[in-house]
Design an enzyme around this catalytic site. Structure first.
Site, PDB file in Angstrom:
ATOM      1  N   GLU A 178      -9.276  19.701   2.155  1.00  0.00           N
ATOM      2  CA  GLU A 178      -9.435  19.858   3.600  1.00  0.00           C
ATOM      3  C   GLU A 178      -9.173  18.539   4.323  1.00  0.00           C
ATOM      4  OE1 GLU A 178     -13.144  21.503   4.775  1.00  0.00           O
ATOM      5  OE2 GLU A 178     -13.225  22.853   3.048  1.00  0.00           O
ATOM      6  N   ASP A 224     -13.075  13.312  11.893  1.00  0.00           N
ATOM      7  CA  ASP A 224     -13.979  12.204  12.210  1.00  0.00           C
ATOM      8  C   ASP A 224     -14.861  12.579  13.397  1.00  0.00           C
ATOM      9  OD1 ASP A 224     -15.135   9.815  11.865  1.00  0.00           O
ATOM     10  OD2 ASP A 224     -13.465   8.602  12.583  1.00  0.00           O
ATOM     11  N   LYS A 247     -10.881   8.956   1.116  1.00  0.00           N
ATOM     12  CA  LYS A 247     -10.630   8.354   2.426  1.00  0.00           C
ATOM     13  C   LYS A 247      -9.317   7.584   2.487  1.00  0.00           C
ATOM     14  CE  LYS A 247     -14.873   8.225   4.699  1.00  0.00           C
ATOM     15  NZ  LYS A 247     -15.682   7.314   5.453  1.00  0.00           N
ATOM     16  N   CYS A 270      -1.396 -35.101  -0.290  1.00  0.00           N
ATOM     17  CA  CYS A 270      -0.903 -36.469  -0.441  1.00  0.00           C
ATOM     18  C   CYS A 270      -1.959 -37.529  -0.123  1.00  0.00           C
ATOM     19  CB  CYS A 270       0.332 -36.685   0.438  1.00  0.00           C
ATOM     20  SG  CYS A 270      -0.074 -36.723   2.190  1.00  0.00           S
ATOM     21  N   CYS A 307      -5.425 -35.352   3.594  1.00  0.00           N
ATOM     22  CA  CYS A 307      -4.585 -34.230   3.179  1.00  0.00           C
ATOM     23  C   CYS A 307      -4.827 -33.943   1.693  1.00  0.00           C
ATOM     24  CB  CYS A 307      -3.121 -34.589   3.417  1.00  0.00           C
ATOM     25  SG  CYS A 307      -1.995 -33.401   2.662  1.00  0.00           S
ATOM     26  N   CYS A 347      -1.541 -33.083   8.669  1.00  0.00           N
ATOM     27  CA  CYS A 347      -1.364 -34.245   7.807  1.00  0.00           C
ATOM     28  C   CYS A 347      -0.361 -35.154   8.520  1.00  0.00           C
ATOM     29  CB  CYS A 347      -0.816 -33.785   6.461  1.00  0.00           C
ATOM     30  SG  CYS A 347      -0.151 -35.128   5.482  1.00  0.00           S
ATOM     31  N   TYR A 397     -16.234  23.956   8.120  1.00  0.00           N
ATOM     32  CA  TYR A 397     -15.848  23.547   6.765  1.00  0.00           C
ATOM     33  C   TYR A 397     -16.702  24.156   5.668  1.00  0.00           C
ATOM     34  CZ  TYR A 397     -19.202  19.668   7.525  1.00  0.00           C
ATOM     35  OH  TYR A 397     -20.285  18.921   7.827  1.00  0.00           O
ATOM     36  N   CYS A 445       4.838 -35.798   3.199  1.00  0.00           N
ATOM     37  CA  CYS A 445       3.864 -35.113   2.338  1.00  0.00           C
ATOM     38  C   CYS A 445       4.573 -34.045   1.507  1.00  0.00           C
ATOM     39  CB  CYS A 445       2.778 -34.481   3.188  1.00  0.00           C
ATOM     40  SG  CYS A 445       1.678 -33.434   2.245  1.00  0.00           S
ATOM     41  N   LYS A 448     -10.407  15.703   6.590  1.00  0.00           N
ATOM     42  CA  LYS A 448     -11.743  15.177   6.899  1.00  0.00           C
ATOM     43  C   LYS A 448     -11.768  14.727   8.358  1.00  0.00           C
ATOM     44  CE  LYS A 448     -15.394  12.259   5.086  1.00  0.00           C
ATOM     45  NZ  LYS A 448     -15.910  11.911   6.378  1.00  0.00           N
TER      46      LYS A 448
END
Ligand code: IVH
Length: 670
Positions: free
Chosen positions: A114, A118, A320, A417, A414, A432, A234, A437, A116
């Site tokens: 079925e 809400d 679900k 580096c 950083c 940085c 239902y 780097c 579902k």
């Protein structure tokens, strides 16, 4: 998880779920989305399955915790109104069937599936064919009498069609007939009511379910009558000789109740899975909200034997749809260094399924966001996939804290580096300061070879790492001097052979000018801006010589972008790269923009099957169109691929024209 830790977490989950369920079911309010609440419930369910010794009668998995409100007359149900256990994937569906088969090994007769809905569950009791009571579920044993409001719902028969049900014989079953089903509100009606409330300066409802719940619990039936609710049956509680759940639906229909026209008998789990996928696909086209399917063992003869566990029957399960939001725990926070040196904190998560795929990292955006949301290591959080793809941490569930959570601070150096990390002006992003780097170089090269840039196949992040580690390249220009011999170090882990990689690199020495510009990784220069600049300037020398004011003059280019482009071409490091590229004979073709789609603006959502998204975007730009990532009133077309995301819903809301991939291909045919 250790046993004692599991016990603590179960308690926390119970407390948190109870709090949110009370808000949701009794007060019709929500602080977290229904999907996130489901995710908490699912966590609890899984933990209790693993540690059954901790299952206590007060668990939300064991009883229905909605309390009937005092303002209504309370009515005891003829039979307990149960709830359903949730599952979210095929594995769990198969697990459910295995458990059934342990009890009834030779079970036959298939499943009845079925939609579902809400909304909220209501029991309708008829006495001598006349609607006598409409009762909400309440705590499962006792509900609230909402008969007056139920009588205002047009799809609920006030009088049963007894002839339809029993032919000529109308005195039946001591005169009692009970049907259960979902009271819900259509999306159209929900919007109408909310619009009216907004105009009147009243609080709007978050979703149709909340509004339906608020309406059925109105003390003034005139209010309920004005807001049009609907009903979908239902279950038929009264025994009228039905042998299967499908029969129950047939009887309900004969008696005059709506039963969902999409409900369907399925022979086995493979058919159930197909049904689930089919319904998921048509979800957005329905006029009401649904959150999954309900799978029911069809033959009623098995129900007694299968029985009820806690609050839920074994013979039915709610399958679900994946929630857009889920909950999980932050195990750690790491910092990722981006191409532009931006340091982004990333949450390392206990893996969790969000919107259909498993997620183990989620962005926390920046330091300010972490502070604002008060995110700590160890926190249970709500995560979602933002803008279709990148998972992000939405909020923290402070009720789940046990005191062991740790606050987090942006590092001063950083992590790659060791150079200083700075925030400039009011920017929320920490960067940085070292332009060389390693992480920046690495990401810069990855950007250069990406699909929208030079589009070099086979040079993925692992290959780039290795090439840099081995000192074989220092920048993108070095790629073009690599030989097959150089690349043999990669043979062990690269997906492609050295020959293929070299061939791929060599085949891309010359690309269109907009791609060339894009691949340089100039801050704020995406494909669209690169395309605008390419059309306006035609070649790199013109751009190098452009002043900030010149750049600012270009259509669609603002001050920030103009400054960034100017700065790029006035940084020696970048000029060195351009020179190296030239020496390697890496160049570009001039871009002439077509006019076919001039003035049109496109947004793309979902997965496209015939082309990479970046290729399509480039084609659209080449034909003079605009490509944007967000749907607005200016959007001419939303191109919807497979599994379209939230942009689809927004386009529908705004009435934007939605086209398929095929229609788009037709449009861009030369
Ligand atoms: S069967 C034993 N079928 O989902 C409970 N429930 O999560 C019988 N719901 O309380 C429920 N559509 O309010 C069933 N087609 C459907 C449904 C449905 C919506 C709701 C119902 C139930 C909840 C369980």
């Amino acid at each position: 998880m250790e046993k004692c830790e599991a016990k603590k977490r179960i308690e926390k989950l119970k407390e948190t779920i109870r709090y949110h369920r009370y808000l949701y079911h009794v007060l019709d309010k929500e602080e977290i989305s229904p999907g996130a609440l489901d995710s908490l419930k699912h966590d609890l369910y899984l933990l209790e399955q693993k540690y059954p010794e901790f299952v206590a009668p007060d668990s939300p998995t064991q009883r229905i915790s909605g309390k009937p409100l005092d303002k209504f007359v309370k009515v005891k149900h003829s039979q307990r109104m149960l709830s359903l256990n949730d599952i979210f994937d095929y594995g769990e569906l198969a697990g459910w069937e295995n458990r059934l088969k342990k009890i009834i090994p030779k079970m036959i007769g298939g499943y009845y599936c079925e939609i579902k809905m809400d909304g909220l569950a209501v029991s309708l009791v008829y006495e001598d064919g006349i609607l006598a009571r409409g009762v909400t579920r309440g705590d499962g044993q006792t509900g609230e009498d909402v008969t007056m409001n139920a009588r205002t719902i047009e799809s609920i028969p006030l009088k049963l069609d007894l002839k339809g049900l029993f032919g000529a014989q109308t005195n039946f079953l001591g005169g009692i007939f009970e049907v259960r089903g979902e009271v819900y509100m259509s999306i159209k009606e929900f919007k109408k009511v909310n619009a009216l409330r907004k105009r009147e300066g009243l609080e709007v409802f978050a979703n149709p379910r909340n509004l339906a719940a608020g309406t059925i619990r109105q003390l003034d039936a005139r209010v309920a009558a004005k807001r049009k609710l609907s009903f979908m049956g239902y279950d038929l509680i009264t025994d009228v000789g039905q042998k299967t759940h499908e029969d129950s639906h047939e009887f309900m229909k004969k008696a005059g109740f709506p039963s969902n026209k999409f409900n369907q008998y399925c022979r086995d789990l493979a058919e159930v899975e197909n049904y689930y996928k089919k319904i998921q696909k048509m979800r957005d086209q329905l006029s009401y909200q649904i959150d999954g399917i309900v799978v029911c063992v069809n033959r009623l003869e098995y129900y007694d034997k299968l029985g009820v566990v806690g609050k839920a029957p074994r013979y039915m399960v709610a399958y679900k749809f994946p929630a857009e939001q889920s909950t999980t725990r932050i195990m750690d926070i790491e910092v990722q260094v981006g191409r532009t040196g931006a340091l982004t904190p990333v949450a390392i998560l206990e893996p969790v399924n969000v919107a259909g795929s498993v997620v183990s990292r989620a962005t926390l955006h920046n330091e300010d966001e972490i502070k604002r949301k008060d995110v700590r290591i160890g926190d249970t959080v709500v995560v979602q996939k933002a803008g279709d793809v990148i998972p992000e941490v939405v909020s923290v569930l402070p009720r789940m804290r046990d005191g062991a959570e740790k606050k987090w601070k942006m590092p001063k150096c950083c992590p790659i580096c060791g150079s200083a990390v700075k925030r400039v002006g009011k920017e929320a992003i920490a960067r940085c300061v070292n332009k060389k780097c390693f992480a920046q170089v690495k990401r810069g090269i990855a950007h250069f070879v990406s699909k929208s840039g030079f589009g070099i196949d086979g040079v993925g992040p692992k290959v780039i790492d290795k090439l840099l580690d081995e000192g074989l390249i220092h920048d993108a220009a070095d790629l073009f001097s690599l030989t097959v011999g150089d690349l043999e170090v990669l043979e062990r882990f690269a997906e492609k052979s050295a020959e293929n990689i070299v061939a791929a690199i060599q085949s891309k020495r010359v690309v269109d000018f907009d791609r060339f510009l894009y691949s340089l990784g100039i801050r704020h220069v995406g494909l669209k801006t690169a395309s605008d600049l390419a059309v306006q300037y035609g070649g790199i020398d013109n751009l190098i010589n452009a002043s900030k004011e010149d750049l600012f003059e270009v259509e669609n280019i603002g001050e920030v972008v103009a400054e960034s482009v100017y700065d790029y071409f006035h940084d020696q490091k970048n000029m060195d790269l351009l020179k190296k590229l030239e020496e390697q004979k890496v160049g570009y073709n001039k871009v002439i923009r077509g006019k076919k789609l001039k003035g049109l603006s496109f947004v793309i959502t979902g997965i496209l099957v015939s082309f990479e998204r970046s290729e399509i975007e480039k084609k659209l730009l080449d034909m003079g169109a605009n490509v944007s990532s967000t749907v607005s009133r200016k959007t001419s077309y939303l191109v919807a691929g497979e599994n379209p995301g939230s942009k689809y819903a927004r386009a529908k809301k705004l009435g934007t024209k939605i086209i398929s991939e095929e229609e788009l291909l037709e449009m861009i045919k030369k």
